[in-house]
Write a protein that holds these residues in place. Structure first.
Motif, PDB file in Angstrom:
ATOM      1  N   PHE A  39      -1.341   4.613  -1.436  1.00  0.00           N
ATOM      2  CA  PHE A  39      -0.401   3.822  -2.237  1.00  0.00           C
ATOM      3  C   PHE A  39       0.798   3.401  -1.399  1.00  0.00           C
ATOM      4  N   ALA A  40       1.299   4.308  -0.542  1.00  0.00           N
ATOM      5  CA  ALA A  40       2.443   3.991   0.313  1.00  0.00           C
ATOM      6  C   ALA A  40       2.098   2.873   1.296  1.00  0.00           C
ATOM      7  N   VAL A  41       0.895   2.935   1.859  1.00  0.00           N
ATOM      8  CA  VAL A  41       0.445   1.889   2.784  1.00  0.00           C
ATOM      9  C   VAL A  41       0.349   0.553   2.056  1.00  0.00           C
ATOM     10  N   LEU A  42      -0.231   0.547   0.870  1.00  0.00           N
ATOM     11  CA  LEU A  42      -0.366  -0.676   0.087  1.00  0.00           C
ATOM     12  C   LEU A  42       1.002  -1.268  -0.246  1.00  0.00           C
ATOM     13  N   ASP A  43       1.920  -0.422  -0.676  1.00  0.00           N
ATOM     14  CA  ASP A  43       3.270  -0.894  -1.010  1.00  0.00           C
ATOM     15  C   ASP A  43       3.943  -1.536   0.197  1.00  0.00           C
ATOM     16  N   ALA A  44       3.853  -0.870   1.352  1.00  0.00           N
ATOM     17  CA  ALA A  44       4.503  -1.370   2.560  1.00  0.00           C
ATOM     18  C   ALA A  44       3.844  -2.653   3.048  1.00  0.00           C
ATOM     19  N   ALA A  45       2.535  -2.729   2.929  1.00  0.00           N
ATOM     20  CA  ALA A  45       1.819  -3.923   3.369  1.00  0.00           C
ATOM     21  C   ALA A  45       2.237  -5.143   2.559  1.00  0.00           C
ATOM     22  N   VAL A  46       2.283  -4.986   1.256  1.00  0.00           N
ATOM     23  CA  VAL A  46       2.675  -6.095   0.389  1.00  0.00           C
ATOM     24  C   VAL A  46       4.135  -6.472   0.641  1.00  0.00           C
ATOM     25  N   GLU A  47       4.979  -5.476   0.830  1.00  0.00           N
ATOM     26  CA  GLU A  47       6.391  -5.746   1.113  1.00  0.00           C
ATOM     27  C   GLU A  47       6.551  -6.515   2.422  1.00  0.00           C
ATOM     28  N   ALA A  48       5.654  -6.261   3.380  1.00  0.00           N
ATOM     29  CA  ALA A  48       5.717  -6.945   4.677  1.00  0.00           C
ATOM     30  C   ALA A  48       5.120  -8.349   4.621  1.00  0.00           C
ATOM     31  N   GLY A  49       4.552  -8.712   3.500  1.00  0.00           N
ATOM     32  CA  GLY A  49       4.009 -10.057   3.346  1.00  0.00           C
ATOM     33  C   GLY A  49       2.497 -10.145   3.422  1.00  0.00           C
ATOM     34  N   ILE A  50       1.808  -9.025   3.598  1.00  0.00           N
ATOM     35  CA  ILE A  50       0.341  -9.045   3.594  1.00  0.00           C
ATOM     36  C   ILE A  50      -0.130  -9.298   2.163  1.00  0.00           C
ATOM     37  N   ASN A  51      -0.897 -10.362   1.988  1.00  0.00           N
ATOM     38  CA  ASN A  51      -1.392 -10.678   0.638  1.00  0.00           C
ATOM     39  C   ASN A  51      -2.911 -10.607   0.541  1.00  0.00           C
ATOM     40  N   PHE A  52      -3.550 -10.137   1.617  1.00  0.00           N
ATOM     41  CA  PHE A  52      -5.009 -10.125   1.721  1.00  0.00           C
ATOM     42  C   PHE A  52      -5.467  -8.672   1.845  1.00  0.00           C
ATOM     43  N   ILE A  53      -6.203  -8.178   0.848  1.00  0.00           N
ATOM     44  CA  ILE A  53      -6.664  -6.788   0.832  1.00  0.00           C
ATOM     45  C   ILE A  53      -8.180  -6.769   0.716  1.00  0.00           C
ATOM     46  N   ASP A  54      -8.816  -6.055   1.644  1.00  0.00           N
ATOM     47  CA  ASP A  54     -10.270  -6.027   1.719  1.00  0.00           C
ATOM     48  C   ASP A  54     -10.800  -4.617   1.459  1.00  0.00           C
ATOM     49  N   THR A  55     -11.859  -4.553   0.674  1.00  0.00           N
ATOM     50  CA  THR A  55     -12.514  -3.284   0.421  1.00  0.00           C
ATOM     51  C   THR A  55     -14.017  -3.530   0.299  1.00  0.00           C
ATOM     52  N   ALA A  56     -14.763  -2.534  -0.138  1.00  0.00           N
ATOM     53  CA  ALA A  56     -16.204  -2.677  -0.359  1.00  0.00           C
ATOM     54  C   ALA A  56     -16.627  -1.637  -1.378  1.00  0.00           C
ATOM     55  N   ASN A  57     -17.661  -1.959  -2.151  1.00  0.00           N
ATOM     56  CA  ASN A  57     -18.065  -1.027  -3.206  1.00  0.00           C
ATOM     57  C   ASN A  57     -18.610   0.276  -2.637  1.00  0.00           C
TER      58      ASN A  57
END
Length: 319
Positions: A33-51
């Motif tokens: 969650f901390a990584v996701l928060d920081a990434a979005v705050e830094a301007g990253i809008n592209f998140i990749d995952t897989a099932n």
């Protein structure tokens, strides 16, 4: 953060794409969650995952963690471009895998439930399925688009011929908009056929494993655990001279090896984004500046001298 169009689509994504494969098996939910928060705050809008991501915790774990983060604040969903994948086995069931129309539909519904969203922005086929006709694949994808469950379709780990085949079968629709491919300074075979095919058909290339499992990261590798495997140790020994020369070049620039390796990718033709897979908040913060690094022609030539291209493309096999 800088943004680029995803292939020939009008969608704009950040040059750094946050890969989430570590979420769960290596990175706790709190740290994720901390990584996701920081990434979005830094301007990253592209998140990749897989099932399939989840490792020892089981398939679907990573999507579930990402879903809980999205559920914390519903506004997050509208701020990100969400990508996931379909193909890999999700159980022992003989039909719970591959790219049959049945599995694509069922896997998408399952991903939506785990992610706690009503649509996926980029739905990627994780690998080719040699048994699935292109017509069957597009039938399934068209249905998902019509249902509002996905918006764009992409591929991952596809050869150039399959990219061409699928887009030739998609003449009356947008077709594939992206290809997520193994591509880094050490592994450059994508330049032979895959990237030229993507350029010809208007697909944006998303590079995965940009640091070659940590080999290109030096002592500050974000994947130190992986570097301790026998295969990685052998690779480090085999390429010791190259890695040493690359380390010296980066030291002259006053930049980390990780950042230069990422910046090099963003200077390559056809690239839309490179995936980063930090295992911690600290690892994320050390590479966020990579898109700001400018590499001139002379420097790119020096890097090519250390890690040469594999050959002329795309007509390497033609005569």
């Amino acid at each position: 953060m800088k943004y680029r169009q995803l292939g020939r689509s009008a969608l704009k994504v950040s040059e750094l794409c946050l890969g989430t494969m570590n979420f769960g098996p290596r990175t706790s939910e709190t740290e994720s969650f901390a990584v996701l928060d920081a990434a979005v705050e830094a301007g990253i809008n592209f998140i990749d995952t897989a099932n399939q991501y989840g490792g020892r915790l089981g398939v679907g774990t990573t999507e579930t963690i990402l879903g809980r983060w999205l559920a914390q604040d519903p506004s997050r969903r509208d701020r990100i471009v969400l990508a996931t994948k379909v193909h890999e086995p999700m159980s022992d069931d003989v039909n719970d895998r591959g790219l049959s129309a049945r599995h694509i539909q069922m896997a998408c519904d399952a991903s939506l439930k785990r992610l706690q969203v009503d649509h996926i922005d980029l739905y990627q086929m994780h690998h080719i399925d040699r048994l699935a006709p292109a017509e069957e694949i597009w039938q399934a994808m068209d249905r998902l688009v019509a249902q509002g469950k996905i918006t764009y379709v992409g591929s991952s780990n596809f050869p150039g011929w399959k990219i061409a085949q699928l887009n030739e079968r998609a003449r009356d629709r947008l077709g594939l908009v992206s290809e997520q491919s193994l591509y880094n300074l050490i592994e450059r075979r994508a330049e032979m056929e895959v990237i030229p095919a993507c350029q010809a058909y208007g697909l944006g290339v998303i590079a995965w494993s940009p640091l070659a499992g940590g080999l290109l990261a030096g002592n500050a590798s974000a994947n130190a655990g992986r570097r301790q495997t026998d295969d990685m140790k052998r690779a480090a020994t085999t390429r010791a001279d190259q890695l040493s020369r690359f380390a010296d070049l980066c030291a002259e620039l006053g930049r980390s090896q990780s950042a230069v390796a990422l910046a090099w990718l963003l200077h390559q033709p056809g690239l839309t984004a490179t995936i980063i897979g930090p295992g911690s908040l600290e690892q994320l913060t050390t590479i966020l500046h990579a898109p700001d690094i400018e590499l001139g022609a002379d420097l790119l030539a020096k890097i090519d001298a250390i890690f040469p291209p594999v050959g002329p493309a795309p007509e390497a096999y033609a005569w």
